[in-house]
Motif scaffolding. Structure first.
Motif, PDB file in Angstrom:
ATOM      1  N   UNK A  40       0.826  -1.192   0.000  1.00 60.01           N
ATOM      2  CA  UNK A  40       0.000   0.000   0.000  1.00 60.01           C
ATOM      3  C   UNK A  40       0.877   1.265   0.000  1.00 60.01           C
ATOM      4  N   UNK A  41       1.970   1.202   0.767  1.00 57.40           N
ATOM      5  CA  UNK A  41       2.855   2.362   0.826  1.00 57.40           C
ATOM      6  C   UNK A  41       3.503   2.628  -0.529  1.00 57.40           C
ATOM      7  N   UNK A  42       3.825   1.557  -1.260  1.00 54.16           N
ATOM      8  CA  UNK A  42       4.433   1.733  -2.575  1.00 54.16           C
ATOM      9  C   UNK A  42       3.464   2.392  -3.542  1.00 54.16           C
ATOM     10  N   UNK A  43       2.209   2.019  -3.472  1.00 53.85           N
ATOM     11  CA  UNK A  43       1.203   2.625  -4.352  1.00 53.85           C
ATOM     12  C   UNK A  43       1.039   4.100  -4.022  1.00 53.85           C
ATOM     13  N   UNK A  44       0.974   4.427  -2.747  1.00 53.76           N
ATOM     14  CA  UNK A  44       0.859   5.840  -2.352  1.00 53.76           C
ATOM     15  C   UNK A  44       2.096   6.635  -2.771  1.00 53.76           C
ATOM     16  N   UNK A  45       3.265   5.995  -2.667  1.00 54.39           N
ATOM     17  CA  UNK A  45       4.496   6.650  -3.077  1.00 54.39           C
ATOM     18  C   UNK A  45       4.515   6.912  -4.583  1.00 54.39           C
TER      19      UNK A  45
END
Length: 183
Positions: free
Chosen positions: A1-6
């Motif tokens: 999820x953090x990668x998508x937000x990044x």
């Protein structure tokens, strides 16, 4: 999820709107336009003083009429020496000026005012015609351009104010002194 937000954040920060002053991102350097303008001329004015003649012509777009007003400036050097145009400054033009300001992103936003923007195949047809029509008017203003004695320089600009005739400030180098002409 953090990668998508990044990735979404990176895409947001790399948007051309945030890169309006970075020359390495949206450089569109000045090049002379020698073709005939086939638009309807709506305004003409001439400035002449100290051997410098500037003609201003304003036109009306056929397809991109909500994007702005196209201008043509023709600078003629009638002095007895070469002129150095250090740059051009403007208030509200799509072209990048000497202070590296540009409002070209507003041209893209204005395209959403057209009804055909929301119709799939019609948008491709009119969008292409609109882009071909506005393209010569989106080049940066010239910088450090020498106008030889008796020669002319033609500058195309896209003014974004639809309600009034806009002015440009031409900055010339006259024996190590700045000569500013607002027209």
């Amino acid at each position: 999820m953090k990668k998508i937000l990044l990735i979404v954040l990176f895409g947001f920060l790399c948007n051309p709107v945030f890169a309006a002053v970075d020359t390495w991102v949206n450089t569109n350097p000045y090049k002379p336009y020698n073709e005939e303008i086939k638009l309807n001329k709506t305004y003409h004015d001439v400035y002449e003083k100290d051997g410098i003649k500037i003609e201003k012509n304003m036109f009306e777009f056929k397809y991109s009429y909500k994007d702005g007003k196209p201008y043509e400036y023709i600078i003629t050097n009638n002095t007895d020496k070469d002129l150095l145009l250090k740059g051009v400054d403007s208030e509200y033009h799509a072209n990048k000026n000497i202070t590296r300001k540009s409002h070209w992103t507003r041209v893209n936003v204005r395209s959403y005012k057209y009804w055909y923007t929301y119709v799939p195949f019609i948008d491709d047809y009119f969008g292409l015609k609109s882009q071909l029509e506005t393209q010569p008017y989106l080049y940066d203003f010239p910088k450090d351009y020498t106008i030889k004695k008796g020669e002319t320089l033609r500058i195309l600009a896209l003014g974004l104010d639809m309600d009034k005739i806009q002015k440009l400030i031409f900055i010339f180098d006259d024996n190590a002194e700045e000569l500013k002409i607002e027209f």
